[in-house]
Design a protein around this motif. Structure first.
Motif: not given
Length: 124
Positions: A60-68, A79-85, A102-110
């Motif tokens: 969630p931290i890296s997803l937040n950074i990627t979204i921002v 680079y932030s997207l790469l770290l999130t992936v 795991t499914m919930v977090l990856i689903g949120i990312f997708v």
């Protein structure tokens, strides 16, 4: 991959103004909180036994950074997207330990990624 993530977040946790934190510099608490969280997760990533909890906390931290980064058009988007992936791949590798989470977090990312691309396609 685990060690690369740890090293990357050690750097970002120590120097939070590298990514989006120039914008968030107005909130010193947020800047310190995210930096400490990145450092703590990076430490946990160093040890194979704690990598699952580190990936769960770091995703969630890296997803937040990627979204921002994408939302404010900050240069470290790829680079932030790469770290999130990479965090997502660590979670995927441990999906038998925590299948639902795991499914919930990856689903949120997708869903977040698809929403962002949809939003961007409508703006142009």
């Amino acid at each position: 991959m685990r060690l690369y993530l740890a090293f990357s977040f050690f750097l970002y946790g120590d120097e939070p103004r590298i990514l989006a934190w120039h914008f968030f510099g107005y909130s010193r608490f947020y800047e310190i909180f995210i930096g400490i969280a990145e450092l703590a997760c990076a430490l946990l990533l160093l040890f194979p036994r704690t990598r699952t909890i580190a990936a769960i906390c770091l995703f969630p931290i890296s997803l937040n950074i990627t979204i921002v980064n994408f939302e404010f058009d900050i240069s470290a988007q790829v680079y932030s997207l790469l770290l999130t992936v990479m965090c997502g791949l660590l979670l995927w590798g441990d999906r038998k330990k925590t299948p639902f989470l795991t499914m919930v977090l990856i689903g949120i990312f997708v869903v977040t990624t698809l929403f962002y691309w949809w939003k961007e396609s409508r703006v142009k």
